[in-house]
Design an enzyme around this catalytic site. Structure first.
Site, PDB file in Angstrom:
ATOM      1  N   LYS A 126       0.863  -1.195   0.000  1.00 17.85           N
ATOM      2  CA  LYS A 126       0.000   0.000   0.000  1.00 17.85           C
ATOM      3  C   LYS A 126       0.888   1.230   0.000  1.00 17.85           C
ATOM      4  O   LYS A 126       2.027   1.171   0.469  1.00 17.85           O
ATOM      5  CB  LYS A 126      -0.872   0.005   1.260  1.00 17.85           C
ATOM      6  CG  LYS A 126      -2.083   0.896   1.175  1.00 17.85           C
ATOM      7  CD  LYS A 126      -3.229   0.202   0.460  1.00 17.85           C
ATOM      8  CE  LYS A 126      -4.397   1.108   0.220  1.00 17.85           C
ATOM      9  NZ  LYS A 126      -5.576   0.362  -0.269  1.00 17.85           N
ATOM     10  N   ASP A 166      -7.076   4.390  -4.551  1.00 14.58           N
ATOM     11  CA  ASP A 166      -7.711   4.279  -3.229  1.00 14.58           C
ATOM     12  C   ASP A 166      -8.315   5.661  -2.984  1.00 14.58           C
ATOM     13  O   ASP A 166      -8.546   6.403  -3.959  1.00 14.58           O
ATOM     14  CB  ASP A 166      -6.679   3.879  -2.151  1.00 14.58           C
ATOM     15  CG  ASP A 166      -7.344   3.428  -0.844  1.00 14.58           C
ATOM     16  OD1 ASP A 166      -7.778   2.275  -0.762  1.00 14.58           O
ATOM     17  OD2 ASP A 166      -7.453   4.248   0.103  1.00 14.58           O
ATOM     18  N   ASN A 240     -15.885   6.327  -5.133  1.00 13.91           N
ATOM     19  CA  ASN A 240     -15.921   5.210  -6.080  1.00 13.91           C
ATOM     20  C   ASN A 240     -16.647   3.984  -5.516  1.00 13.91           C
ATOM     21  O   ASN A 240     -17.533   3.421  -6.169  1.00 13.91           O
ATOM     22  CB  ASN A 240     -14.478   4.844  -6.467  1.00 13.91           C
ATOM     23  CG  ASN A 240     -14.428   3.613  -7.328  1.00 13.91           C
ATOM     24  OD1 ASN A 240     -14.214   2.507  -6.828  1.00 13.91           O
ATOM     25  ND2 ASN A 240     -14.672   3.760  -8.615  1.00 13.91           N
TER      26      ASN A 240
HETATM   27  P1  NDP Z   1     -12.947   8.018  -2.912  1.00 14.47           P
HETATM   28  O1  NDP Z   1     -11.857   8.990  -2.745  1.00 14.47           O
HETATM   29  O2  NDP Z   1     -13.544   7.797  -4.243  1.00 14.47           O
HETATM   30  O3  NDP Z   1     -14.146   8.351  -1.918  1.00 14.47           O
HETATM   31  C1  NDP Z   1     -13.945   8.430  -0.552  1.00 14.47           C
HETATM   32  C2  NDP Z   1     -15.251   8.769   0.131  1.00 14.47           C
HETATM   33  O4  NDP Z   1     -15.095   8.617   1.530  1.00 14.47           O
HETATM   34  C3  NDP Z   1     -15.669  10.201  -0.105  1.00 14.47           C
HETATM   35  O5  NDP Z   1     -17.060  10.292  -0.065  1.00 14.47           O
HETATM   36  C4  NDP Z   1     -15.028  10.910   1.070  1.00 14.47           C
HETATM   37  O6  NDP Z   1     -15.633  12.146   1.410  1.00 14.47           O
HETATM   38  C5  NDP Z   1     -15.225   9.896   2.171  1.00 14.47           C
HETATM   39  N1  NDP Z   1     -14.167  10.059   3.175  1.00 14.47           N
HETATM   40  C6  NDP Z   1     -12.840   9.937   2.962  1.00 14.47           C
HETATM   41  N2  NDP Z   1     -12.147  10.202   4.087  1.00 14.47           N
HETATM   42  C7  NDP Z   1     -13.063  10.489   5.009  1.00 14.47           C
HETATM   43  C8  NDP Z   1     -12.982  10.846   6.369  1.00 14.47           C
HETATM   44  N3  NDP Z   1     -11.795  10.951   7.006  1.00 14.47           N
HETATM   45  N4  NDP Z   1     -14.147  11.048   7.034  1.00 14.47           N
HETATM   46  C9  NDP Z   1     -15.345  10.927   6.386  1.00 14.47           C
HETATM   47  N5  NDP Z   1     -15.474  10.608   5.093  1.00 14.47           N
HETATM   48  C10 NDP Z   1     -14.363  10.399   4.422  1.00 14.47           C
HETATM   49  O7  NDP Z   1     -12.371   6.640  -2.320  1.00 14.47           O
HETATM   50  P2  NDP Z   1     -12.888   5.150  -2.535  1.00 14.47           P
HETATM   51  O8  NDP Z   1     -14.345   5.116  -2.725  1.00 14.47           O
HETATM   52  O9  NDP Z   1     -12.012   4.535  -3.550  1.00 14.47           O
HETATM   53  O10 NDP Z   1     -12.492   4.499  -1.134  1.00 14.47           O
HETATM   54  C11 NDP Z   1     -13.414   4.420  -0.055  1.00 14.47           C
HETATM   55  C12 NDP Z   1     -12.970   3.330   0.891  1.00 14.47           C
HETATM   56  O11 NDP Z   1     -12.950   2.071   0.200  1.00 14.47           O
HETATM   57  C13 NDP Z   1     -11.559   3.493   1.475  1.00 14.47           C
HETATM   58  O12 NDP Z   1     -11.549   2.968   2.787  1.00 14.47           O
HETATM   59  C14 NDP Z   1     -10.720   2.604   0.571  1.00 14.47           C
HETATM   60  O13 NDP Z   1      -9.540   2.181   1.225  1.00 14.47           O
HETATM   61  C15 NDP Z   1     -11.677   1.458   0.338  1.00 14.47           C
HETATM   62  N6  NDP Z   1     -11.423   0.631  -0.837  1.00 14.47           N
HETATM   63  C16 NDP Z   1     -11.307   1.165  -2.079  1.00 14.47           C
HETATM   64  C17 NDP Z   1     -11.106   0.357  -3.174  1.00 14.47           C
HETATM   65  C18 NDP Z   1     -11.047   0.883  -4.557  1.00 14.47           C
HETATM   66  O14 NDP Z   1     -10.946   0.075  -5.488  1.00 14.47           O
HETATM   67  N7  NDP Z   1     -11.129   2.183  -4.779  1.00 14.47           N
HETATM   68  C19 NDP Z   1     -10.940  -1.105  -3.007  1.00 14.47           C
HETATM   69  C20 NDP Z   1     -11.157  -1.576  -1.669  1.00 14.47           C
HETATM   70  C21 NDP Z   1     -11.363  -0.718  -0.629  1.00 14.47           C
HETATM   71  P3  NDP Z   1     -14.886  13.529   1.037  1.00 14.47           P
HETATM   72  O15 NDP Z   1     -15.035  13.668  -0.439  1.00 14.47           O
HETATM   73  O16 NDP Z   1     -15.615  14.550   1.812  1.00 14.47           O
HETATM   74  O17 NDP Z   1     -13.455  13.375   1.472  1.00 14.47           O
HETATM   75  O1  2IT Z   2      -7.973  -1.416  -0.715  1.00 11.10           O
HETATM   76  C1  2IT Z   2      -7.917  -1.926  -1.858  1.00 11.10           C
HETATM   77  O2  2IT Z   2      -8.049  -3.134  -2.032  1.00 11.10           O
HETATM   78  C2  2IT Z   2      -7.712  -1.029  -2.994  1.00 11.10           C
HETATM   79  N1  2IT Z   2      -7.654   0.181  -2.812  1.00 11.10           N
HETATM   80  C3  2IT Z   2      -7.564  -1.590  -4.371  1.00 11.10           C
HETATM   81  C4  2IT Z   2      -6.161  -2.074  -4.595  1.00 11.10           C
HETATM   82  C5  2IT Z   2      -5.838  -2.508  -6.008  1.00 11.10           C
HETATM   83  O3  2IT Z   2      -4.661  -2.832  -6.208  1.00 11.10           O
HETATM   84  O4  2IT Z   2      -6.709  -2.546  -6.867  1.00 11.10           O
END
Ligand code: NDP
Ligand code: 2IT
Length: 445
Positions: A126, A166, A240
């Protein structure tokens, strides 16, 4: 806890006292896998757990970039290459002001077991930076990404370490990072996943984490004689993962009534209009409060933590770590929640998880439930190696199969180790067995 596991955890705590997120993830994992060490006393002699809890490599670097006013800014960059026993390091990059070494280590540690659960050959890593993309221009984001990659490129490669997105890293950032890697190395290779579709990206990667979460949830509900049909759903976040979870659960017959961002949450009793959310978040990079201005009858509340007080049958935390605490868990249980599946990484605090499980709420832990994103990243790597692109349906149906397999192995590991229905224990053990086997086979490295 097994005496050897306890000893390793105490040492870890003493060495990393200030790394609270990392210790939280480690405590849950070590508690869960403790019975494996009762069965395998040979692991202690091999120092297996002592090795497992230490990252193979931590890379920390300066990221200088020039803002639109001509002023030099400096951020801190990280890449934690945690474990390569079963494949090249794989895991996302996070850009958020809260990023520090503890956060990246907890994410990397979780990623080892998540990637193992996918059944695909990917190790755990990561990275990220404390850079805040909010309010930055496209040019500022580009200059930051170019500087970040100028340092990172020497440590990654298609068979070495393959970063992805992420929080704060989506298609725009991956494009800038990819362009800079190509420029510096001269290599056109699948060194990143989540790429755009015109330069090696995979169809369905964008949707994969949210869709995969719903496929996992569906398998968990089905195993317990339930379904998503007609259920009220609350989803935190509107990024996302949240957006594509909303899309899929709605297709499955659920009704999403609330979503959030870090400022607050919206409730729409008619069911969230996802086109509006996509327009605000994906196109305009705006705030969720704008939804209430555009959709009559919806209500915005300032402050995001209260979202768990909205009555629902299914809760999908899809924002960030520790966003669902004991108070939130109590509110969910009081309102009759039947299932919680984690889209974000470690969104539930340890006491929230225990409370939900004690109250018989079906609980799908992140490393299993959100593994669809990285699994589809591994499918993107396969397509890049073959120099082929698979259709959306082909990738989506592979993703569905992977998530159903993950649920089945988590469910059966829980049963085998005497914790039937405890998918936290099941996920940690099932993920760990493959990695520990590979580490034992490869000797003391
Ligand atoms: P994005 O940046 O697309 O979206 C993040 C969302 O979470 C936004 O709505 C954001 O609000 C909110 N957020 C982020 N930080 C905080 C905080 N400290 N307090 C409250 N709200 C918060 O990220 P993703 O959707 O990609 O990721 C979301 C979660 O999913 C993370 O935990 C990530 O690690 C996990 N994840 C992502 C994967 C991926 O493929 N993208 C895969 C597996 C897990 P704001 O815009 O106001 O910051
Ligand atoms: O937390 C996760 O699994 C991710 N942000 C996706 C990692 C990846 O390599 O697609």
């Amino acid at each position: 806890m097994n005496a050897y596991v306890q000893k390793v955890y105490e040492g870890l705590k003493a060495r990393n006292a200030h790394e609270t997120e990392f210790l939280q993830a480690a405590y849950e994992i070590l508690t869960s896998i403790s019975p494996v060490f009762d069965k395998h006393p040979e692991f202690e002699k091999a120092g297996l757990l002592d090795r497992f809890v230490e990252p193979e490599r931590v890379i920390l670097f300066r990221v200088p970039w020039i803002d639109d006013k001509g002023q030099v800014q400096v951020n801190r960059g990280y890449r934690v290459q945690f474990n390569s026993a079963i494949g090249p390091y794989k895991g996302g990059l996070r850009l958020h002001p809260s990023v520090n070494l503890s956060v990246i280590k907890f994410l990397g540690f979780e990623q080892i077991l998540k990637n193992s659960l996918t059944g695909l050959p990917i190790g755990g890593g990561k990275g990220g930076s404390d850079f805040d993309p909010k309010g930055k221009s496209d040019n500022e984001v580009m200059r930051f990404c170019q500087s970040f990659m100028t340092e990172l490129y020497r440590y990654i490669g298609k068979d070495v370490d393959v970063p992805a997105g992420d929080i704060g890293v989506g298609a725009r950032e991956i494009g800038f990072l990819y362009g800079q890697y190509k420029r510096i190395t001269g290599l056109y290779e699948g060194v990143l996943t989540g790429k755009g579709l015109t330069y090696g990206g995979s169809l369905a990667r964008k949707e994969a984490t949210g869709f995969g979460l719903c496929y996992f949830l569906n398998a968990m509900l089905k195993r317990n004689g339930l379904s998503a049909e007609g259920k009220r759903v609350v989803i935190s976040g509107s990024g996302n993962v949240a957006i594509y979870a909303c899309q899929k659960i709605t297709q499955m017959g659920g009704k999403v009534v609330a979503m959030s961002d870090s400022n607050g949450y919206i409730v729409d009793e008619n069911g969230i209009n996802l086109d509006v959310v996509k327009q605000i978040k994906e196109v305009e990079r705006g705030r969720i409060r704008e939804y209430a201005d555009r959709v009559p009858g919806s209500v915005y509340t300032e402050g995001c933590r209260q979202i768990w007080t909205v009555k629902c049958d299914i809760a999908l935390p899809c924002a960030t770590q520790n966003e669902l605490d004991l108070e939130g868990a109590k509110a969910l249980v009081a309102n009759g929640v039947i299932a919680v599946a984690e889209g974000a990484n470690m969104p539930s605090t340890l006491d929230a998880t225990s409370y939900l499980q004690e109250n018989k709420v079906l609980f799908g832990p992140a490393k299993a439930a959100n593994a669809g994103g990285v699994a589809t990243s591994a499918l993107e790597m396969s397509q890049n190696s073959q120099r082929l692109s698979w259709s959306f349906d082909e990738v989506d149906s592979k993703l569905k199969g992977i998530m159903e397999n993950i649920f089945a192995s988590v469910d059966s590991a829980a049963r085998e180790y005497g914790s039937e229905g405890n998918y936290v224990v099941g996920a940690n053990i099932a993920g760990f067995l493959k990695v520990s086997n590979a580490m034992m086979a490869q000797g003391a490295v």
